[in-house]
Design an enzyme around this catalytic site. Structure first.
Site, PDB file in Angstrom:
ATOM      1  N   SER A   1       0.834  -1.202   0.000  1.00  0.00           N
ATOM      2  CA  SER A   1       0.000   0.000   0.000  1.00  0.00           C
ATOM      3  C   SER A   1       0.873   1.258   0.000  1.00  0.00           C
ATOM      4  O   SER A   1       1.650   1.455  -0.926  1.00  0.00           O
ATOM      5  CB  SER A   1      -0.949  -0.043   1.194  1.00  0.00           C
TER       6      SER A   1
ATOM      7  N   ASP B   1     -10.669  -3.495  -5.289  1.00  0.00           N
ATOM      8  CA  ASP B   1     -10.084  -2.719  -4.188  1.00  0.00           C
ATOM      9  C   ASP B   1     -10.874  -1.420  -4.038  1.00  0.00           C
ATOM     10  O   ASP B   1     -10.840  -0.559  -4.926  1.00  0.00           O
ATOM     11  CB  ASP B   1      -8.614  -2.420  -4.499  1.00  0.00           C
TER      12      ASP B   1
ATOM     13  N   HIS C   1      -8.601  -4.552  -0.690  1.00  0.00           N
ATOM     14  CA  HIS C   1      -7.351  -3.847  -0.406  1.00  0.00           C
ATOM     15  C   HIS C   1      -6.572  -4.636   0.633  1.00  0.00           C
ATOM     16  O   HIS C   1      -6.937  -4.690   1.810  1.00  0.00           O
ATOM     17  CB  HIS C   1      -7.623  -2.432   0.106  1.00  0.00           C
TER      18      HIS C   1
END
Length: 438
Positions: free
Chosen positions: A213, A348, A379
């Site tokens: 991320s 996501d 995610h």
């Protein structure tokens, strides 16, 4: 006034139960329809969509990494919902989380900050027999004690990798800041310090760079900032990043796919983290944050507002737009020359579909880049399982290690071929008496 006599009531009597039964059936059908739609139960499973150039390395990776070409099968009852995958990842990280044993290292920074990372030695032997260290950068506000990090580290250790995990500045509980600065979206200073320390402590070790991320943005920016940062690096893996910080934050203000709600939750968590270091951020002479900034922080309901009132000021950016443009890896990723795997999920809820054109274009133009896009996974979820309960290891854990193993084996084979070629040329020179230049 008209009234109904007993005969009329007897006329309606048989019809009322049937009417109520029909309403119940309609209600049940409506609920089932909503469940099927929300959980995407009719969505088929599929292998990830792979975008890459046709090169000897990509062909080798397809053969040595079967996870890239096999169906990704999430848990049937809830795994096809990107929202539930994301929510479960955020709530529990992973299932039956192991507790790897590591050593915490402290690195003093030039501005007075103290960076920390945890080092975990390999518990198994690597398939190539080489000394290889994974340098790992977690997601926003995360550290080595997060469940998904612990699970991934334990699995990587057993596959023969030493792991070094950065603890984002200010993210560790019960550890005070030593300078009026926290981690930011794209600051690579702490990650660079960790990599330098690993290179110094293990001069024979090769490196694998992994980012999750926000951490994926940091590692890609780090590698592209300076060509020397790619020395001794075998490959890089980026998972679930948004690539363009400005565009990503703009989409975070939309209600589509509940992004505005996710934005509010993430902003609230970030706000609590910043306020936990209030005394450190305000109490030092060199602080760029004042009471007025904190008042804006209290009222903030989005990450962009927090970045504008607090985060950009740590590095002296004049506007949040400049902060996003300079901190994003977008301009640095094309400068990465080592093999790069970019992983995202179509469902996501934090990464807008328009952002996925960036990694796809990179993979089409750069021979060293491979882009893997799964249909499900949310995610950072990527849970696998048959019906209800997910497996301890996720698809993400497996594909990172499998891809890395493939790269390591590829490099090992090429090194052996180069040595064989060199020895063959040397024998040729000795037998013929010729001298070759270069």
């Amino acid at each position: 006034m008209t009234t109904l006599d007993d005969g009329d009531m007897r006329t309606f009597g048989p019809e009322l139960p049937a009417m109520f039964d029909g309403m119940k059936l309609a209600a049940v059908a409506t609920v089932l329809y909503v469940i099927v739609r929300c959980l995407n139960l009719k969505s088929p499973t599929a292998p990830p969509e792979i975008t890459c150039q046709d090169t000897p390395l990509s062909r080798y990776l397809f053969k040595s990494c079967p996870t890239l070409s096999k169906e990704y099968i999430p848990p049937l009852l809830w795994g096809k919902s990107g929202h539930l995958q994301t929510a479960l990842y955020g709530k529990m990280g992973r299932v039956n989380t192991p507790t790897p044993c590591g050593v915490r290292n402290f690195l003093p920074m030039q501005d007075g900050a103290t960076a920390t990372f945890d080092l975990f030695e390999a518990t198994g032997e690597h398939s190539t027999g080489d000394d290889i260290t994974m340098v790992i950068c977690p997601g926003i506000g995360n550290h080595s004690e997060m469940n998904y990090i612990r699970t991934f580290v334990d699995y990587s250790q057993r596959q023969g990798y030493r792991c070094a995990v950065l603890n984002h500045l200010g993210a560790l509980p019960n550890m005070e800041l030593t300078s009026p600065r926290m981690f930011t979206y794209g600051c690579t200073w702490e990650f660079a310090a960790m990599v330098d320390d690993i290179k110094l402590a293990f001069p024979q070790s090769l490196l694998v760079v992994v980012g999750f991320s926000m951490g994926a943005n940091i590692v890609c920016k780090f590698l592209g900032e300076n060509q020397s940062n790619q020395d001794r690096v075998l490959c890089c893996v980026s998972v679930c990043q948004g690539y363009n910080a400005l565009r990503a934050q703009e989409t975070f203000l939309q209600w589509n796919q509940c992004r505005r709600l996710y934005n509010f939750v993430l902003a609230d968590n970030m706000k609590k983290l910043i306020l936990s270091h209030r005394s450190s951020l305000l109490g030092m002479n060199s602080s760029k944050v004042d009471d007025a900034d904190l008042n804006k922080l209290y009222a903030a309901t989005s990450l962009m507002q927090i970045d504008d009132s607090i985060m950009r000021k740590f590095h002296g950016y004049s506007s949040v737009k400049e902060y996003y443009e300079k901190e994003s890896c977008l301009q640095y990723t094309p400068k990465i020359t080592v093999p790069l795997l970019l992983v995202n999920s179509s469902d996501d809820p934090l990464v807008h579909q328009s952002l996925l054109a960036i990694p796809r274009t990179l993979a089409e133009k750069m021979p060293s880049v491979m882009f893997a896009l799964t249909q499900h996974g949310g995610h950072m979820g990527f849970f696998e399982g048959a019906m209800l309960f997910p497996q301890p290891l996720s698809w993400m854990d497996k594909v990172i290690v499998e891809y890395t193993n493939g790269i390591c084996q590829w490099e090992k084979r090429h090194l052996v071929c180069q040595r064989s070629s060199h020895q063959g040329a040397k024998s040729c020179r000795q037998s013929t008496g010729l001298t070759l230049n270069g």
